[in-house]
Design a protein around this motif. Sequence first.
Motif, mmCIF file in Angstrom:
data_model
loop_
_atom_site.group_PDB
_atom_site.id
_atom_site.type_symbol
_atom_site.label_atom_id
_atom_site.label_comp_id
_atom_site.label_asym_id
_atom_site.label_seq_id
_atom_site.Cartn_x
_atom_site.Cartn_y
_atom_site.Cartn_z
ATOM 1 N N MET A 130 11.506 -14.971 9.627
ATOM 2 C CA MET A 130 10.111 -14.470 8.999
ATOM 3 C C MET A 130 10.265 -14.516 7.741
ATOM 4 O O MET A 130 11.127 -14.419 6.978
ATOM 5 C CB MET A 130 9.973 -12.983 9.449
ATOM 6 N N LEU A 131 9.359 -15.090 7.029
ATOM 7 C CA LEU A 131 9.155 -15.578 5.539
ATOM 8 C C LEU A 131 9.303 -13.955 4.998
ATOM 9 O O LEU A 131 8.815 -12.981 5.244
ATOM 10 C CB LEU A 131 7.761 -16.010 5.197
ATOM 11 N N PHE A 132 10.009 -14.404 3.713
ATOM 12 C CA PHE A 132 10.085 -13.012 2.698
ATOM 13 C C PHE A 132 11.029 -11.965 3.350
ATOM 14 O O PHE A 132 11.276 -10.954 2.936
ATOM 15 C CB PHE A 132 8.921 -12.407 2.202
ATOM 16 N N ARG A 133 11.629 -12.266 4.476
ATOM 17 C CA ARG A 133 12.794 -11.379 5.206
ATOM 18 C C ARG A 133 13.921 -11.170 4.028
ATOM 19 O O ARG A 133 14.244 -12.043 3.266
ATOM 20 C CB ARG A 133 13.372 -11.970 6.439
ATOM 21 N N ASP A 134 14.432 -10.111 3.891
ATOM 22 C CA ASP A 134 15.619 -10.110 2.952
ATOM 23 C C ASP A 134 15.310 -10.144 1.622
ATOM 24 O O ASP A 134 15.971 -10.353 0.803
ATOM 25 C CB ASP A 134 16.845 -10.815 3.496
ATOM 26 N N THR A 135 14.060 -9.622 1.161
ATOM 27 C CA THR A 135 13.735 -9.649 -0.184
ATOM 28 C C THR A 135 13.308 -8.173 -0.462
ATOM 29 O O THR A 135 13.138 -7.394 0.428
ATOM 30 C CB THR A 135 12.510 -10.774 -0.463
ATOM 31 N N ASP A 136 12.924 -7.937 -1.802
ATOM 32 C CA ASP A 136 12.529 -6.470 -1.995
ATOM 33 C C ASP A 136 11.058 -6.604 -1.745
ATOM 34 O O ASP A 136 10.436 -5.653 -2.020
ATOM 35 C CB ASP A 136 13.099 -6.051 -3.384
ATOM 36 N N LEU A 137 10.442 -7.480 -1.422
ATOM 37 C CA LEU A 137 9.010 -7.386 -1.159
ATOM 38 C C LEU A 137 8.863 -6.520 0.237
ATOM 39 O O LEU A 137 9.384 -6.868 1.038
ATOM 40 C CB LEU A 137 8.377 -8.833 -0.822
ATOM 41 N N ILE A 138 7.845 -5.536 0.339
ATOM 42 C CA ILE A 138 7.624 -4.870 1.561
ATOM 43 C C ILE A 138 6.616 -5.672 2.597
ATOM 44 O O ILE A 138 5.541 -6.200 1.804
ATOM 45 C CB ILE A 138 6.861 -3.581 1.084
ATOM 46 N N LYS A 139 6.921 -5.762 3.656
ATOM 47 C CA LYS A 139 6.130 -6.696 4.643
ATOM 48 C C LYS A 139 5.141 -5.740 5.223
ATOM 49 O O LYS A 139 5.772 -4.733 6.000
ATOM 50 C CB LYS A 139 6.837 -7.372 5.795
ATOM 51 N N VAL A 140 3.789 -5.945 5.055
ATOM 52 C CA VAL A 140 2.605 -5.215 5.666
ATOM 53 C C VAL A 140 1.909 -5.809 6.744
ATOM 54 O O VAL A 140 1.371 -6.767 6.368
ATOM 55 C CB VAL A 140 1.707 -4.468 4.324
ATOM 56 N N ILE A 141 2.010 -5.299 7.966
ATOM 57 C CA ILE A 141 1.150 -6.010 9.142
ATOM 58 C C ILE A 141 -0.096 -5.299 9.098
ATOM 59 O O ILE A 141 -0.148 -4.162 9.503
ATOM 60 C CB ILE A 141 2.256 -6.170 10.243
#
Length: 264
Positions: A1-12
């Motif tokens: 998944m894109l942006f996985r393991d970054t400090d960005l919060i993933k919001v579905i």
Amino acid sequence: MLFRDTDLIKVITGVRRCGKSSLLDLIRMAIESEGVAGRGFVSVNLESKGTGIKTEDQLYDYVRGRLSDKGRTYVFIDEPQRIDGWQDAVNAMRVDFDCDIYLTGSNAYLLSSELATYLSGRYVEVKMLPLSFSEFADFCGIEFVSGTSVALTPEGDPVLFDDMLTRYLEYGGMPAIASLSTTQAQHSAYMSGVYEAIAVRDIVNRERGKGKSAVTDPSLLRHVAEFLADNIGNECSSSRIAGAFNFCGAEDHEQDRFLVCGCA
């Protein structure tokens, strides 16, 4: 998944019942299947009363108490907007913990414009839609081989591509009713429930909760929605909508009609 393991919060985000919670579960399963030692996983479904979480501090403490001490922790929170101040807890987790955070939320509470405020720009939005045609066919257990127009159901019965497409166009792509056995009566009952949840709980109650009065009458909102659905592809104006109501004998609350349509 894109942006996985970054400090960005993933919001579905997405419409009610389009499968956001299921996608959250699939993401967790995919990460768990990698079998990396030391990883931790925390799932919180705030639709369940079993969690006992009622405040932002309780949410923060719940996740903190389940962090892995040997590696990164993956945090999955379903419907966080049910808790006042949830964004403060989530932002604090991002700063304080070694974690990767995934959230879900219906469009009624997590609009794009509000996410930017809640999460201070430290997020990426994953917009989820109902099933595409290929996904719909997959849900029904149908696989059309390239260049062919006939496939077999899991029971071995033939199905034509055109018939499958007609069913998709007629019934739509909501996962819960993606089936070859779905009837018109089942579809109507289910979609009526979806509409009521969106129109009454999301639109009307949201407006009331914010102290606004632009949308106040659920039945009037339904009439407007039905009119617009019957006129897809046609030019539409506030005067045409008002005219349609007058033609049907609905002559009261003229000002409310324009308010509901956002035309006041």
